[in-house]
Scaffold this motif. Structure first.
Motif, PDB file in Angstrom:
ATOM      1  N   PRO A  98      -2.024  17.659   3.101  1.00 24.59           N
ATOM      2  CA  PRO A  98      -2.788  16.924   2.085  1.00 24.59           C
ATOM      3  C   PRO A  98      -2.379  15.449   2.003  1.00 24.59           C
ATOM      4  O   PRO A  98      -3.242  14.569   1.900  1.00 24.59           O
ATOM      5  CB  PRO A  98      -2.475  17.675   0.788  1.00 24.59           C
ATOM      6  CG  PRO A  98      -2.100  19.053   1.236  1.00 24.59           C
ATOM      7  CD  PRO A  98      -1.367  18.850   2.520  1.00 24.59           C
ATOM      8  N   ALA A  99      -1.073  15.179   2.051  1.00 24.88           N
ATOM      9  CA  ALA A  99      -0.616  13.792   1.978  1.00 24.88           C
ATOM     10  C   ALA A  99      -1.022  13.014   3.226  1.00 24.88           C
ATOM     11  O   ALA A  99      -1.390  11.838   3.142  1.00 24.88           O
ATOM     12  CB  ALA A  99       0.900  13.745   1.787  1.00 24.88           C
ATOM     13  N   PHE A 100      -0.954  13.656   4.389  1.00 24.10           N
ATOM     14  CA  PHE A 100      -1.383  12.993   5.622  1.00 24.10           C
ATOM     15  C   PHE A 100      -2.857  12.601   5.523  1.00 24.10           C
ATOM     16  O   PHE A 100      -3.233  11.485   5.908  1.00 24.10           O
ATOM     17  CB  PHE A 100      -1.155  13.905   6.826  1.00 24.10           C
ATOM     18  CG  PHE A 100      -1.578  13.301   8.138  1.00 24.10           C
ATOM     19  CD1 PHE A 100      -0.691  12.543   8.879  1.00 24.10           C
ATOM     20  CD2 PHE A 100      -2.874  13.490   8.625  1.00 24.10           C
ATOM     21  CE1 PHE A 100      -1.090  11.973  10.103  1.00 24.10           C
ATOM     22  CE2 PHE A 100      -3.273  12.927   9.837  1.00 24.10           C
ATOM     23  CZ  PHE A 100      -2.373  12.165  10.569  1.00 24.10           C
ATOM     24  N   ALA A 101      -3.685  13.483   5.002  1.00 22.46           N
ATOM     25  CA  ALA A 101      -5.112  13.167   4.854  1.00 22.46           C
ATOM     26  C   ALA A 101      -5.304  11.999   3.890  1.00 22.46           C
ATOM     27  O   ALA A 101      -6.157  11.121   4.132  1.00 22.46           O
ATOM     28  CB  ALA A 101      -5.872  14.400   4.367  1.00 22.46           C
ATOM     29  N   ARG A 102      -4.534  11.957   2.810  1.00 25.72           N
ATOM     30  CA  ARG A 102      -4.628  10.828   1.875  1.00 25.72           C
ATOM     31  C   ARG A 102      -4.217   9.527   2.564  1.00 25.72           C
ATOM     32  O   ARG A 102      -4.890   8.496   2.421  1.00 25.72           O
ATOM     33  CB  ARG A 102      -3.743  11.078   0.647  1.00 25.72           C
ATOM     34  CG  ARG A 102      -4.286  12.116  -0.309  1.00 25.72           C
ATOM     35  CD  ARG A 102      -3.545  12.101  -1.632  1.00 25.72           C
ATOM     36  NE  ARG A 102      -2.153  12.532  -1.504  1.00 25.72           N
ATOM     37  CZ  ARG A 102      -1.742  13.793  -1.622  1.00 25.72           C
ATOM     38  NH1 ARG A 102      -2.627  14.763  -1.836  1.00 25.72           N
ATOM     39  NH2 ARG A 102      -0.461  14.105  -1.529  1.00 25.72           N
ATOM     40  N   GLN A 103      -3.112   9.577   3.300  1.00 24.58           N
ATOM     41  CA  GLN A 103      -2.646   8.377   3.991  1.00 24.58           C
ATOM     42  C   GLN A 103      -3.680   7.880   4.995  1.00 24.58           C
ATOM     43  O   GLN A 103      -3.977   6.680   5.058  1.00 24.58           O
ATOM     44  CB  GLN A 103      -1.324   8.673   4.704  1.00 24.58           C
ATOM     45  CG  GLN A 103      -0.153   8.880   3.769  1.00 24.58           C
ATOM     46  CD  GLN A 103       1.112   9.267   4.518  1.00 24.58           C
ATOM     47  OE1 GLN A 103       1.053   9.768   5.645  1.00 24.58           O
ATOM     48  NE2 GLN A 103       2.256   9.045   3.909  1.00 24.58           N
ATOM     49  N   MET A 104      -4.210   8.783   5.787  1.00 26.75           N
ATOM     50  CA  MET A 104      -5.179   8.379   6.795  1.00 26.75           C
ATOM     51  C   MET A 104      -6.452   7.843   6.149  1.00 26.75           C
ATOM     52  O   MET A 104      -7.057   6.882   6.648  1.00 26.75           O
ATOM     53  CB  MET A 104      -5.496   9.552   7.722  1.00 26.75           C
ATOM     54  CG  MET A 104      -6.327   9.162   8.926  1.00 26.75           C
ATOM     55  SD  MET A 104      -5.515   7.981  10.030  1.00 26.75           S
ATOM     56  CE  MET A 104      -4.749   9.099  11.206  1.00 26.75           C
ATOM     57  N   THR A 105      -6.860   8.424   5.035  1.00 28.52           N
ATOM     58  CA  THR A 105      -8.022   7.911   4.305  1.00 28.52           C
ATOM     59  C   THR A 105      -7.757   6.494   3.812  1.00 28.52           C
ATOM     60  O   THR A 105      -8.635   5.620   3.894  1.00 28.52           O
ATOM     61  CB  THR A 105      -8.364   8.840   3.130  1.00 28.52           C
ATOM     62  OG1 THR A 105      -8.671  10.147   3.625  1.00 28.52           O
ATOM     63  CG2 THR A 105      -9.553   8.314   2.331  1.00 28.52           C
ATOM     64  N   ALA A 106      -6.548   6.257   3.317  1.00 28.38           N
ATOM     65  CA  ALA A 106      -6.186   4.918   2.851  1.00 28.38           C
ATOM     66  C   ALA A 106      -6.245   3.904   3.992  1.00 28.38           C
ATOM     67  O   ALA A 106      -6.725   2.776   3.817  1.00 28.38           O
ATOM     68  CB  ALA A 106      -4.790   4.943   2.229  1.00 28.38           C
TER      69      ALA A 106
END
Length: 231
Positions: A150-158
């Motif tokens: 979940p955090a990786f997806a947030r980072q990549m979205t950012a």
């Protein structure tokens, strides 16, 4: 003697504080903080959270995604950053190919396919000569799994939705170190050279035989540069 500046480190995508372990140890008793860059899915929100938790005035070190966050911090609070080190990062926008790759990785993260993400990215992140380095690969994989899907997806979205950043560079007035691995594929040396040329009085360092994850590929060299730069 003047008090030493505290240092705020911002890691790269899918990386944890372990990315900077050697550099922090090399700085001895100097106060160091590793920013949490995994809670938000926008660069602006990450920058605000870093500023909220940072000392009033500090040195800022960002690698890759950490550089994108650093640019936004400088856009919002330039007077709080006394020194800036940009490691293996870029102020240039993604290509369409790069944006498509990011969307593919976000989709994989949302399916919790961290193993597949690691297999797809590790060889791009390190120098060709380090692809068979089992210890280095284990560290990169462990940091990714510690970050979590979940955090990786947030980072990549950012990263995918980050604002334009090149316009920040000419206005920077703090001493700046731009460091890059000679064989960095995601943020190549030509990007670093253009950044250094755009920042007043920036110092450029290109490390031979090093890829994108310079802080762990060449920890001694990166630490030596940071210790000398931070004074």
């Amino acid at each position: 003697m003047a008090e030493e500046l505290p240092v705020v480190f911002v890691p790269g995508l899918g990386c944890t504080a372990r990315l900077f372990a050697h550099q922090i140890a090399s700085l001895g008793e100097r106060r160091c903080r590793v920013a949490d860059h995994a809670r938000h899915d926008a660069i602006g929100a990450i920058a605000e959270s870093v500023l909220a938790e940072a000392p009033e005035r500090f040195a800022l070190v960002g690698l890759s995604m950490g550089g994108y966050v650093a640019f936004e911090i400088l856009r919002r609070a330039p007077d709080r950053v006394a020194r800036l080190a940009l490691l293996d990062t870029t102020a240039e926008p993604d290509t369409e190919e790069g944006r498509a790759r990011r969307r593919t990785l976000i989709a994989a993260a949302r399916k919790n396919k961290l193993g597949s993400i690691h297999q797809a990215t590790f060889a791009r992140y390190v120098d060709l000569t380090r692809e068979g380095d089992a210890a280095l690969e284990a560290l990169v994989r462990e940091m990714l799994f510690e970050t979590g899907a979940p955090a990786f997806a947030r980072q990549m979205t950012a990263i995918l939705t980050r604002p334009e950043q090149a316009s920040v560079l000419p206005g920077l007035r703090c001493p700046t170190l731009v460091l890059v691995g000679e064989n960095d594929l995601p943020t190549p040396p030509e990007h670093a050279r253009r950044m250094a040329a755009a920042i007043p009085d920036a110092r450029l360092v290109v490390l031979p035989g090093v890829g994108h994850l310079s802080a762990i590929e060449a920890p001694e060299a990166v630490s030596a540069e940071l210790v000398a730069f931070l004074g």
